[in-house]
Write a protein that holds these residues in place. Sequence first.
Motif, mmCIF file in Angstrom:
data_model
loop_
_atom_site.group_PDB
_atom_site.id
_atom_site.type_symbol
_atom_site.label_atom_id
_atom_site.label_comp_id
_atom_site.label_asym_id
_atom_site.label_seq_id
_atom_site.Cartn_x
_atom_site.Cartn_y
_atom_site.Cartn_z
ATOM 1 N N SER A 518 0.840 -1.184 0.000
ATOM 2 C CA SER A 518 0.000 0.000 0.000
ATOM 3 C C SER A 518 0.880 1.239 0.000
ATOM 4 C CB SER A 518 -0.962 -0.003 1.182
ATOM 5 O OG SER A 518 -1.970 0.957 0.958
ATOM 6 N N ASN A 519 0.370 2.314 0.503
ATOM 7 C CA ASN A 519 1.085 3.584 0.447
ATOM 8 C C ASN A 519 0.737 4.353 1.709
ATOM 9 O OD1 ASN A 519 0.941 6.658 -0.407
ATOM 10 N ND2 ASN A 519 2.412 5.661 -1.745
ATOM 11 N N LYS A 520 1.663 5.178 2.171
ATOM 12 C CA LYS A 520 1.427 5.903 3.418
ATOM 13 C C LYS A 520 0.351 6.977 3.248
ATOM 14 C CE LYS A 520 2.705 6.641 7.708
ATOM 15 N NZ LYS A 520 2.366 5.623 8.682
ATOM 16 N N ASN A 521 0.354 7.635 2.100
ATOM 17 C CA ASN A 521 -0.537 8.786 1.923
ATOM 18 C C ASN A 521 -1.753 8.510 1.055
ATOM 19 O OD1 ASN A 521 1.208 10.414 3.451
ATOM 20 N ND2 ASN A 521 2.552 10.601 1.671
ATOM 21 N N MET A 522 -1.785 7.339 0.444
ATOM 22 C CA MET A 522 -2.917 7.026 -0.418
ATOM 23 C C MET A 522 -3.427 5.635 -0.071
ATOM 24 S SD MET A 522 -1.674 8.478 -4.029
ATOM 25 C CE MET A 522 -3.363 8.649 -4.536
ATOM 26 N N ASP A 523 -4.729 5.454 -0.243
ATOM 27 C CA ASP A 523 -5.314 4.169 0.126
ATOM 28 C C ASP A 523 -5.269 3.203 -1.061
ATOM 29 O OD1 ASP A 523 -6.652 2.096 1.155
ATOM 30 O OD2 ASP A 523 -8.492 3.164 1.653
ATOM 31 N N PHE A 524 -4.092 2.612 -1.290
ATOM 32 C CA PHE A 524 -3.981 1.658 -2.398
ATOM 33 C C PHE A 524 -4.911 0.460 -2.187
ATOM 34 C CE2 PHE A 524 0.612 2.734 -3.992
ATOM 35 C CZ PHE A 524 0.159 3.977 -4.401
ATOM 36 N N TYR A 525 -5.249 0.197 -0.925
ATOM 37 C CA TYR A 525 -6.109 -0.957 -0.648
ATOM 38 C C TYR A 525 -7.522 -0.775 -1.188
ATOM 39 C CZ TYR A 525 -3.590 -4.539 1.866
ATOM 40 O OH TYR A 525 -2.778 -5.591 2.163
ATOM 41 N N ASN A 615 -5.837 2.918 -14.068
ATOM 42 C CA ASN A 615 -5.373 4.174 -14.685
ATOM 43 C C ASN A 615 -5.692 5.373 -13.799
ATOM 44 O OD1 ASN A 615 -3.931 3.709 -16.993
ATOM 45 N ND2 ASN A 615 -5.764 3.493 -18.287
ATOM 46 N N ASP A 616 -6.919 5.386 -13.261
ATOM 47 C CA ASP A 616 -7.307 6.500 -12.380
ATOM 48 C C ASP A 616 -6.449 6.512 -11.126
ATOM 49 O OD1 ASP A 616 -9.237 7.085 -14.146
ATOM 50 O OD2 ASP A 616 -10.883 6.168 -13.016
ATOM 51 N N ALA A 621 -1.972 8.852 -8.042
ATOM 52 C CA ALA A 621 -0.675 8.660 -7.384
ATOM 53 C C ALA A 621 0.382 9.591 -7.982
ATOM 54 C CB ALA A 621 -0.235 7.202 -7.489
ATOM 55 N N LEU A 622 0.327 9.756 -9.320
ATOM 56 C CA LEU A 622 1.279 10.669 -9.973
ATOM 57 C C LEU A 622 1.064 12.092 -9.458
ATOM 58 C CD1 LEU A 622 1.021 9.318 -13.638
ATOM 59 C CD2 LEU A 622 3.108 9.325 -12.255
ATOM 60 N N GLU A 623 -0.200 12.457 -9.355
ATOM 61 C CA GLU A 623 -0.527 13.815 -8.912
ATOM 62 C C GLU A 623 -0.098 14.038 -7.469
ATOM 63 O OE1 GLU A 623 -4.616 16.154 -8.596
ATOM 64 O OE2 GLU A 623 -4.375 14.993 -10.443
ATOM 65 N N TYR A 683 7.162 3.653 -15.308
ATOM 66 C CA TYR A 683 6.529 4.149 -14.076
ATOM 67 C C TYR A 683 7.280 3.609 -12.861
ATOM 68 C CZ TYR A 683 2.262 5.401 -16.638
ATOM 69 O OH TYR A 683 1.355 5.963 -17.487
ATOM 70 N N ALA A 684 7.239 4.395 -11.799
ATOM 71 C CA ALA A 684 7.639 3.883 -10.483
ATOM 72 C C ALA A 684 6.532 4.264 -9.520
ATOM 73 C CB ALA A 684 8.950 4.529 -10.037
ATOM 74 N N VAL A 685 6.214 3.358 -8.620
ATOM 75 C CA VAL A 685 5.203 3.669 -7.613
ATOM 76 C C VAL A 685 5.773 3.330 -6.230
ATOM 77 C CG1 VAL A 685 4.026 1.431 -7.917
ATOM 78 C CG2 VAL A 685 2.779 3.346 -6.977
ATOM 79 N N LYS A 686 5.488 4.210 -5.278
ATOM 80 C CA LYS A 686 6.076 4.046 -3.935
ATOM 81 C C LYS A 686 5.144 3.192 -3.078
ATOM 82 C CE LYS A 686 7.922 7.045 -0.307
ATOM 83 N NZ LYS A 686 8.107 8.443 0.066
ATOM 84 N N VAL A 687 5.681 2.135 -2.503
ATOM 85 C CA VAL A 687 4.832 1.234 -1.707
ATOM 86 C C VAL A 687 5.428 0.980 -0.327
ATOM 87 C CG1 VAL A 687 3.857 0.080 -3.724
ATOM 88 C CG2 VAL A 687 5.917 -0.865 -2.666
ATOM 89 N N ILE A 688 4.534 0.697 0.598
ATOM 90 C CA ILE A 688 4.953 0.327 1.965
ATOM 91 C C ILE A 688 4.248 -0.967 2.354
ATOM 92 C CG2 ILE A 688 5.377 2.705 2.735
ATOM 93 C CD1 ILE A 688 2.614 2.527 4.172
ATOM 94 N N SER A 689 4.600 -1.483 3.522
ATOM 95 C CA SER A 689 3.973 -2.719 4.011
ATOM 96 C C SER A 689 2.563 -2.446 4.488
ATOM 97 C CB SER A 689 4.726 -3.259 5.231
ATOM 98 O OG SER A 689 6.062 -3.492 4.941
ATOM 99 N N ALA A 690 1.690 -3.378 4.201
ATOM 100 C CA ALA A 690 0.362 -3.352 4.826
ATOM 101 C C ALA A 690 0.416 -4.257 6.052
ATOM 102 C CB ALA A 690 -0.670 -3.856 3.841
ATOM 103 N N ILE A 691 -0.314 -3.883 7.073
ATOM 104 C CA ILE A 691 -0.379 -4.753 8.263
ATOM 105 C C ILE A 691 -1.840 -4.992 8.659
ATOM 106 C CG2 ILE A 691 1.877 -4.176 9.244
ATOM 107 C CD1 ILE A 691 0.452 -2.257 11.198
#
Length: 759
Positions: A518-525, A615-616, A621-623, A683-691
């Motif tokens: 997931s991501n710290k600032n966005m809800d990838f989930y 895509n959305d 995420a890019l923005e 593309y690169a996307v920043k991800v973190i661990s989900a817990i």
Amino acid sequence: MARRNTRGIAAGMALSLVLTSAGCGNGSVAPGSEPGSETTVSIAAEETGDVKESESHEAGVSGTFEGSAQGFQGEVRVTLTLENGVLVAASAEGEEETPDIGGRALELMPQAMVAANSVEVDTISGATLTSNGILEAAGAALDDSGAVLVRQEVSVVQNMKPGTYTGEAYGKWKEGTIEGERFGSPAVIRPTKVEVTVDETSILKVKVVDCSDTPGFVEACTERIPADIVEHQSIAVDAVTGATLTSQAILNGVSQALTEAGADLAGFSRTAAKSSEKEEYHVQLVIVGAGAAGTMAAIEAMEAGIDTLVLEKCGKLGGTSSCSTGFAAIQSEQQKAAGTDEYTVDSAFRELMDFCKWRANAPLVYNILSHSGDTADKLQSYWQQTDNPGIVKAGVTAHDTGKGIDKFDVLYEGFLVPSGINVMLETTAKSLIMDGSKVVGVEAKKQDGTSVTVYADNVLICTGGFGGNDEMLKEYFGHNNFYLNGLSSNVGDGINMCLEAGAALSDELAPHLAEFCSNKNMDFYAGYMKFMNQAGFLALDPSGQRFVNEEFFVTQALSYGASALRRVGFAYLIFTQDQLDAMVEKGLWGVLSEETIDSLKLRSRIIVPSYYTLNDEMEAALEAGEAWKADTLEGLGEAIGFTDQEIYKKSIADYRQVLETGEDPLFGKRRDMMPDLDQGPYYAVKVISAIDGTYNGIRVNENMQALNQEYQPIEGLYVAGQDSGGYFSYPYYEGVGWTQGYAWTSGAVAAKHIIEEMK
Ligand SMILES: Cc1cc2nc3c(=O)[nH]c(=O)nc-3n(C[C@H](O)[C@H](O)[C@H](O)COP(=O)(O)OP(=O)(O)OC[C@H]3O[C@@H](n4cnc5c(N)ncnc54)[C@H](O)[C@@H]3O)c2cc1C
């Protein structure tokens, strides 16, 4: 930025204040006045202790002043407009705050400030961090003005158009998100819709007419919140703990409807006064937390006829346990019936202990495994008598309990409550009552403010760990780069209460890492982005180095993959435009072969026919600066901004070699999980661990008694579920259902020992 003026209004003096509804900027008028009319009221200036200068408001500060402070996600800014020492307008902004939650605080608190002519107003329930930021920013703006505001008790005269109005807002899941079936909720997500009936001055009725959020989670909101709004004539009522987003959706919908009715929201923004009632109970056992561990203990206590009280912080039962399906137990009747009982307690014991290199508490592990089959059987014997199927399938260890709160509701409604087990929802345990070194009870607080004192022969703590406590995550795990997929209200209350009572921590407190990213600032989930680690894409650490065999995110997801990502804090996944397009069109089928997907045994929701919102999600995420795009890989490194581009360039060169040869000498990644990087854009996307939460906590013995620093049991204190420590080590055992299995069984083991000791 701000104009400084040190003149203010003296504390402690009576003064004459002229208010007009227009002048106050929000239609607020003194009691008994007509809207728009000029009213003179006499009020006493409050004691501020910071008297600047005696002066009536006519000569007070005028001007616009700004202050800023840290909110939940970023900076919040407050602008105050003063006219002759009176706050006539206020506004708050915070682009990075969550619109549905922090947005309410940004909207309502400035209005409350103007109504009260004070920057000290109540915070908005469920939006504490944004609210605190607003208070701090407003305080800074006021300091800057040099004014001393005189708080006024102003009643807002509403002039609404009588009728029934509707409003709607989304809770956690928005339209188009994929998570509809999560926790058993329906797949089609609709906004929560409310109907609000008003006359000229009052809210007469609030009704939630539609809510597609998760059944079981929403009922506490749809029942209590409308009643509270009408009773307190306020939209600043408490959110339901454990269902904050649904609560906020209802409150946002009601705000909309009231605005439509022509209400002045400032008049409906007062926090209800808290009760000062006190209640006292004397029981044999008090259980804190009604998740799997607490519920199973309550069942054992019920069977033994023990006088028991259950305290539950949330407005619903089941805790994190209502989210899980897998329940590991050994030698249950269902396993025997399915012919999978060749796997014995002894074999499970050796497997778990070998996996963790014997770092776990062996007697505890053995005792839990020994009782696990019986625990599953006992639970099933109750579920069988209800409409809930309970355990629908049993494998070698795993039992499938299905998700949802219903499996808890039927136990409480059908058996526990009718048998006299007292359950208090929305009641938060605050501290343990001590008699010397012995624990003799719990102090708690109800949502309405009532103090609850429970004296008990035994206290069992099962509050589910501290996944929702950022400070504790940082303290115990070195960083808090985690996305919580579990209950944010599990904040370590139980562990902290036990520590205060002299208990010790176990050796290996750990985040319960989940398999997706997931991501710290966005809800990838909430979308498909969380599955981006399932394709084998190149993963780089914050310095630009490769750090893991990326196939482990799929094949050893809970152990190797998850713990490598946790170690680096965050990572960049790198892929091409073609791969993104292919996933939008075909999901994982677009980037992995059918044979590979077959061999990975992926869950059905990962291999859906299309990741149609990707895509959305990528655009967002890019923005937000959480993803980057460039025509070349070199350009991508620069866009990301690695401190040392040479490290990144070497990683790319090495990985190109891996792709060319199909050999990954250092990491050993399988060939069929190496999507190419031939053709940009990239593309690169920043991800973190989900817990899912945390596991391991207070050190316990095999009977779940809390141990002190000297490894001695603390009299009267038991701990079970994820608050207790010693059963697990880190990383998590790659198997199904070990945490849920442990939670149910450890609750049973604790209660059995309490009952035995009471004989
Ligand atoms: C999405 C998801 C899926 C999962 N899937 C699985 C799975 O398939 N298999 C598996 O083994 N594990 C799974 N887990 C993990 C597992 O659900 C938990 O580890 C386990 O159920 C925790 O049980 P518990 O009783 O310790 O805590 P919980 O079930 O969280 O219960 C703790 C209770 O204590 C209450 N509480 C907290 N503080 C207080 C307080 N101060 N006063 C009163 N009450 C308080 C909470 O509100 C909560 O109801 C999953 C977790 C998540 C989030």
